[in-house]
Design an enzyme around this catalytic site. Structure first.
Site, PDB file in Angstrom:
ATOM      1  N   ASP A 194       7.679   6.726  -3.186  1.00 44.33           N
ATOM      2  CA  ASP A 194       7.753   5.881  -4.530  1.00 44.33           C
ATOM      3  C   ASP A 194       7.279   7.061  -5.645  1.00 44.33           C
ATOM      4  O   ASP A 194       7.886   7.753  -6.102  1.00 44.33           O
ATOM      5  CB  ASP A 194       6.692   4.696  -4.344  1.00 44.33           C
ATOM      6  N   LYS A 248      12.770   6.402  -3.681  1.00 42.40           N
ATOM      7  CA  LYS A 248      12.907   5.695  -4.805  1.00 42.40           C
ATOM      8  C   LYS A 248      12.532   6.893  -5.902  1.00 42.40           C
ATOM      9  O   LYS A 248      11.685   6.807  -6.720  1.00 42.40           O
ATOM     10  CB  LYS A 248      11.811   4.601  -4.962  1.00 42.40           C
ATOM     11  N   VAL A 297      11.568  -3.299  -2.753  1.00 46.04           N
ATOM     12  CA  VAL A 297      12.100  -3.583  -1.625  1.00 46.04           C
ATOM     13  C   VAL A 297      11.150  -3.791  -0.427  1.00 46.04           C
ATOM     14  O   VAL A 297       9.737  -3.433  -0.488  1.00 46.04           O
ATOM     15  CB  VAL A 297      12.900  -2.425  -0.914  1.00 46.04           C
TER      16      VAL A 297
END
Ligand code: PRP
Length: 179
Positions: free
Chosen positions: A97, A125, A147
């Site tokens: 992330d 991501k 998610v």
């Protein structure tokens, strides 16, 4: 909950990743696969069942947020049991992330004298990245969505879904923002 990556697509991509990893580590007899708890567990198990090279497994557990922490500060809550000196380490993650967790772990593995360190991440991501991280084996690039499923949670729920879904609160005003 909207399905983003169905189970069949996960299985297909993991088979491709496993084939790549089997090729790349064919000559290594010192591979250690390191999972980052808890999110990576489902991915790690399915991937490793398809690896044919000799390997050992181990786990880290980290936490990035919580009282007393600041963004970017990563704490090691469970360290490795094995020494990784002179070993080929394949770090296995469910998602990259901001990149802070992986940056910290990759640096630690190199500091401890691993012969090689590579990263295999199911989800990237990329739009959320704050620090650069090299992903050697990438399952899917996804948009900046929250998610869940296949190891990923919201407040410890939904990890056991066999697919990746987008978590969309019905009543956004009543729930804390997950991001
Ligand atoms: C998630 C994920 C990574 C990390 C990535 O773990 O599994 O370890 O966050 O985020 P970053 O790139 O912004 O650092 P989390 O801390 O939610 O723990 P969990 O795996 O137990 O759910």
């Amino acid at each position: 909950m909207r399905v983003l990556i169905p189970q069949e697509e996960l299985e297909r991509r993991i088979t491709e990743l496993a084939a790549e990893i089997n090729r790349d580590y064919a000559d290594s007899d010192r591979l250690v696969c390191v999972g980052v708890l808890k999110g990576s567990v489902f991915f790690m198990v399915d991937l490793l069942k398809q690896l044919t090279v000799p390997l050992a497994i181990d786990f880290f557990q980290t936490s990035s947020y919580g009282s007393g922490t600041v963004p970017g500060e990563v704490r090691i809550r469970k360290d490795l049991d094995l020494s990784i000196r002179d070993r080929d380490v394949l770090l296995i993650e469910d998602i990259v992330d901001t990149g802070y967790t992986l940056r910290t772990i990759l640096a630690l593995l190199r500091f401890r004298g691993a012969r090689s360190v590579k990263l295999c991440a199911l989800l990237d991501k990329a739009a959320a990245r704050e620090v650069e991280v090299q992903i050697d084996y990438r399952g899917f690039e996804i948009d900046k969505l929250f998610v869940v499923g296949y190891g990923l949670d919201f407040d410890e729920r939904y990890r056991n879904l066999p697919y990746i879904a987008v978590w969309e609160p019905d009543e956004p005003a009543d729930v804390p923002s997950p991001s």
